[in-house]
Design a protein around this motif. Structure first.
Motif, mmCIF file in Angstrom:
data_model
loop_
_atom_site.group_PDB
_atom_site.id
_atom_site.type_symbol
_atom_site.label_atom_id
_atom_site.label_comp_id
_atom_site.label_asym_id
_atom_site.label_seq_id
_atom_site.Cartn_x
_atom_site.Cartn_y
_atom_site.Cartn_z
ATOM 1 N N UNK A 148 -38.654 47.782 -28.495
ATOM 2 C CA UNK A 148 -37.650 46.838 -28.341
ATOM 3 C C UNK A 148 -36.762 46.401 -28.662
ATOM 4 N N UNK A 149 -37.480 44.809 -28.418
ATOM 5 C CA UNK A 149 -37.281 43.480 -29.334
ATOM 6 C C UNK A 149 -37.662 43.474 -30.269
ATOM 7 N N UNK A 150 -38.685 43.737 -31.368
ATOM 8 C CA UNK A 150 -38.437 44.069 -32.605
ATOM 9 C C UNK A 150 -37.275 44.857 -33.116
ATOM 10 N N UNK A 151 -36.864 45.770 -32.847
ATOM 11 C CA UNK A 151 -36.078 46.689 -33.631
ATOM 12 C C UNK A 151 -34.470 47.435 -32.964
ATOM 13 N N UNK A 152 -34.501 46.227 -31.819
ATOM 14 C CA UNK A 152 -33.586 46.213 -30.891
ATOM 15 C C UNK A 152 -32.507 47.418 -30.642
ATOM 16 N N UNK A 153 -33.549 48.530 -30.230
ATOM 17 C CA UNK A 153 -33.347 49.524 -29.734
ATOM 18 C C UNK A 153 -34.124 50.737 -28.352
#
Length: 186
Positions: A4-9
């Motif tokens: 979630x942190x890396x991709x924003x989803x």
């Protein structure tokens, strides 16, 4: 999570390992046959229960695969060989032959069979038994796809059967079967 942190989803985790391991419609059978008679057994199997279908046959290494293909070809069976060192065109050709039911057996090793998908494959034969549960699960996963029935037929002697039962304990129920009157029977 990190994703979630890396991709924003936000991600939803879906774990299908329990479903994959169950393989409700796959029979796990064992035929007691000595090592010197396994190829002869495959000849009898092809002329009986496999009469109009095909099987994926797993062996332990390249040398065993080549020897088995020569023997089965001598028995006048239609056999393909799938090893890791073929060109992509050779692999595609033999896989197409197998999918079109032009081959009775497709002989392969653990390494070469990674990622193979034959949607309607009814039988996997462990000519040489796998040495780990992970390898067994991988081989067995080639049949019984999408809820279709399948059979994993294991060949070996009494010692092999005991070892395999120990390996599969708590995961799969192994049934002893016999080839009689051109049928596999318990």
């Amino acid at each position: 999570t990190e994703l979630e942190k890396w991709f924003g989803y936000e991600f939803e985790r879906i774990d299908t390992r329990e479903q994959d391991a169950q393989q409700q419609h796959v029979a796990h059978d064992f035929v007691e046959v000595g090592n010197h008679y396994k190829a002869e057994f495959l000849k009898q199997l092809a002329r009986g229960p496999l009469n109009h279908t095909a099987a994926l046959v797993f062996v332990k290494n390249r040398g065993s695969a080549k020897t088995l293909v020569k023997t089965l070809t001598f028995y006048n069976l239609k056999v393909g060989l799938l090893l890791g060192d073929e060109t992509s065109q050779q692999r595609q050709r033999v896989m197409q032959q197998f999918r079109r039911d032009e081959l009775t057996y497709l002989v392969t090793t653990e390494l070469a069979a990674r990622g193979l998908d034959f949607a309607e494959l009814q039988m996997v034969v462990n000519y040489d038994l796998p040495n780990s549960l992970t390898n067994y699960i991988h081989r067995a996963g080639r049949t019984g796809r999408m809820g279709r029935p399948g059979v994993v037929l294991n060949l070996g002697n009494d010692h092999d059967r005991r070892d395999l039962q120990h390996l599969l304990a708590g995961h799969y129920q192994l049934s002893q079967v016999y080839l009689t009157e051109k049928q596999l029977q318990t």
